[in-house]
Design a protein around this motif. Structure first.
Motif, short mmCIF file in Angstrom:
data_model
loop_
_atom_site.label_atom_id
_atom_site.label_comp_id
_atom_site.label_asym_id
_atom_site.label_seq_id
_atom_site.Cartn_x
_atom_site.Cartn_y
_atom_site.Cartn_z
N SER A 285 0.82 -1.20 0.00
CA SER A 285 0.00 0.00 0.00
C SER A 285 0.86 1.26 0.00
O SER A 285 0.60 2.21 -0.75
CB SER A 285 -0.92 0.00 1.23
N ILE A 319 -2.98 -3.99 -4.41
CA ILE A 319 -2.65 -3.88 -2.99
C ILE A 319 -3.22 -5.05 -2.20
O ILE A 319 -2.54 -5.67 -1.38
CB ILE A 319 -3.15 -2.53 -2.43
N LEU A 363 -6.05 -2.26 4.12
CA LEU A 363 -5.62 -2.56 2.75
C LEU A 363 -6.79 -2.58 1.78
O LEU A 363 -6.68 -2.13 0.63
CB LEU A 363 -4.91 -3.92 2.70
N GLY A 366 -7.63 0.51 0.08
CA GLY A 366 -6.65 1.02 -0.87
C GLY A 366 -6.11 2.37 -0.43
O GLY A 366 -6.12 2.72 0.75
N ASN A 367 -5.66 3.15 -1.38
CA ASN A 367 -5.09 4.47 -1.09
C ASN A 367 -6.17 5.55 -1.15
O ASN A 367 -5.99 6.60 -1.78
CB ASN A 367 -3.96 4.78 -2.07
#
Length: 514
Positions: A285, A319, A363, A366-367
């Motif tokens: 990540s 990820i 996770l 995500g981002n």
């Protein structure tokens, strides 16, 4: 998928591979540091060092003044619009960082003895260690901002080489040297912090070369100080981020300090070691965030929502697919993993399992934090972090006296889940970016199928031994690799074929993130 979207994914994949390699080395060095601390200084001694690291890291989040994220946000936009403003913008990023870093170092040095209420030797060592390491705080802050600026200017390599490889590699070596000469936990803490001074010099040199490279494209060197508009934009963005950055680091590290204050240095050493193992699973990540954040900023500035959606959803699947198996191995073999650190550390095995559950939830989002931040909504990020930190602290104060380090693990895991949920909802409302449930669920299914059957089989026939960890880990990697190869088109893994750049060069109007 358009050709332009394909190029963006290939740039993300290429940079992601570089960043993942660096993050992997950083994780290995993190393991090495934890192992050296545990084996050389025991539960209580390592607890002193880890609490010092926690205080330093939280302070570092404040010392950066939000300028690291501001650099990743504004510099890609200046590359697109006016390269002559880059030098001045970089100065505006670095000067506040130096000043605030020095002020915080002084505060730590003089205030820490006043708030110490412990009467044992380890409490006194903690005060001395915090005072000694505080002088490296400005150096560490400048390193982070300078490396973030190189990312904003389109190059992930300096961040990887200096921040993910150089610093993490020097630290366990120096700490091991301290242990070899019979040094104390205080000296080990200094050995951990000291490499920041060298890294600062190298990072500033690399940043200067990157600035000159961008100015040569423009043909005219910029001024050393930003115009009022650029200066105002930087501070408008960074002020909320300044606050939220300190809060963010507190969410990650403050529980180690609280555990030490409530349950003692020994408990802090065990819990801190378990939390360092968990941070290893976040390398995927973190690596992807380093690459896609500048791309998010550039695309969002041009209101290209569809391309942001594709980039976000695809990188989330990567990820989850690559990160979740790491936590699966930790969960199935938690007593073995914690036992590597020496007698007494096995008590942290249940906490490690709970921490892994929280990290998996993080996770899966995500981002999403990077998306929200690069859209310029740092104020909402600050709000999220404030709520999460308040709940985290309350959870620790209530649960640690009852459950010990397990209470800290439960509080931290819930905090990560809440943080991801808030950011996901806000991103959907403000940006129209949806969570790709079907693709993410499929990636999670692949990860589970890769790690669960092989782990259960190994435990049955070999047991929870070091050999079992190795066999299960290798087996999970093989299964995952085969699945990914067979289903590479659906998973967009064909974008990883980026080492041949022919035909994949972006246009003159697109910043190059390599």
């Amino acid at each position: 998928m358009s050709a332009v979207q394909g190029t963006e994914l290939k740039q993300a994949a290429r940079g992601g591979l570089v960043s993942i390699v660096g993050a992997g080395i950083s994780a290995v060095m993190g393991f090495a540091l934890t192992f050296v601390l545990a084996r050389s200084f025991g539960e209580s001694g390592s607890g002193v060092v880890l609490q010092t690291v926690a205080v330093f890291t939280i302070s570092l989040g404040l010392a950066r003044t939000g300028m690291d994220t501001a650099g990743v946000w504004i510099l890609p936009r200046l590359v697109l619009t006016d390269r002559s403003k880059i030098r001045g913008a970089t100065t505006a990023l670095l000067v506040p960082t130096v000043i605030v870093g020095m002020v915080l170092a002084l505060l730590l040095y003089f205030i820490t003895p006043l708030v110490d209420t412990s009467s044992d030797g380890y409490g006194q060592q903690l005060v001395q260690a915090i005072q000694a390491t505080s002088w490296f705080l400005p150096c560490g802050a400048v390193v982070m901002v300078a490396l973030a600026a190189t990312r904003g200017l389109g190059n992930i390599v300096p961040y990887t080489v200096i921040g993910s490889v150089g610093l993490p590699a020097l630290r366990p070596i120096l700490v091991l040297g301290v242990a070899a000469i019979g040094g104390t936990a205080v000296l080990a803490s200094v050995a951990w912090a000291a490499p920041a001074a060298l890294a600062m010099i190298v990072a500033l040199f690399v940043l200067w070369r990157r600035i000159r490279a961008q100015e040569r494209v423009h043909g005219i060197p910029g001024g050393w100080w930003p115009d009022k508009d650029t200066h105002a934009k930087i501070w408008k963005f960074s002020l909320p981020r300044w606050y939220s950055s300190g809060i963010e680091q507190s969410i990650i590290w403050f529980d180690v300090v609280l555990v030490g204050a409530i349950a003692g240095a020994s408990a802090a050493g065990i819990y801190g070691a378990a939390s360092r193992f968990v941070s290893a699973g976040l390398i995927i990540s973190t690596a992807m965030r380093m690459v896609v954040s500048p791309q998010f900023s550039a695309l969002l500035s041009e209101e290209k929502t569809a391309r942001v959606q594709e980039l976000y959803t695809t990188t989330v699947t990567w990820i989850v697919m690559l990160g979740v198996p790491i936590y699966g191995i930790f969960m199935f073999f938690s007593p073995t993993v914690m036992g590597w650190l020496g007698p007494g550390f096995e008590a942290g095995a249940p906490s490690l399992v709970v921490l892994c559950f929280g990290a998996i939830a993080f996770l899966i989002a995500g981002n999403v934090d990077a998306l929200l931040m690069m859209s310029g909504r740092s104020g909402w990020m600050a709000f999220n972090k404030s709520v999460v930190l308040a709940i985290n602290i309350a959870g620790n104060l209530i649960l640690v006296p009852i459950w010990g380090i397990m209470g800290a693990a439960v509080s931290w895991a819930f905090s990560l889940l809440l943080d991801s949920f808030l950011a996901s909802v806000e991103t959907r409302i403000f940006l129209g970016i949806k969570f790709g449930f079907s693709r993410t669920a499929y990636a999670f299914f692949i990860a589970v199928c890769s790690v669960v059957p092989i782990s259960l089989t190994v435990i049955h026939f070999i047991g929870r031994s070091t050999l079992g960890v190795f066999v299960a880990g290798v087996g999970a990697m093989v299964i995952l690799g085969i699945w990914c190869w067979l289903d590479r088109r659906r998973l967009r893994l064909s974008e990883l074929k980026v080492f041949s750049r022919k035909g994949n060069k972006p246009s003159n109007n697109t910043p190059v993130f390599d």
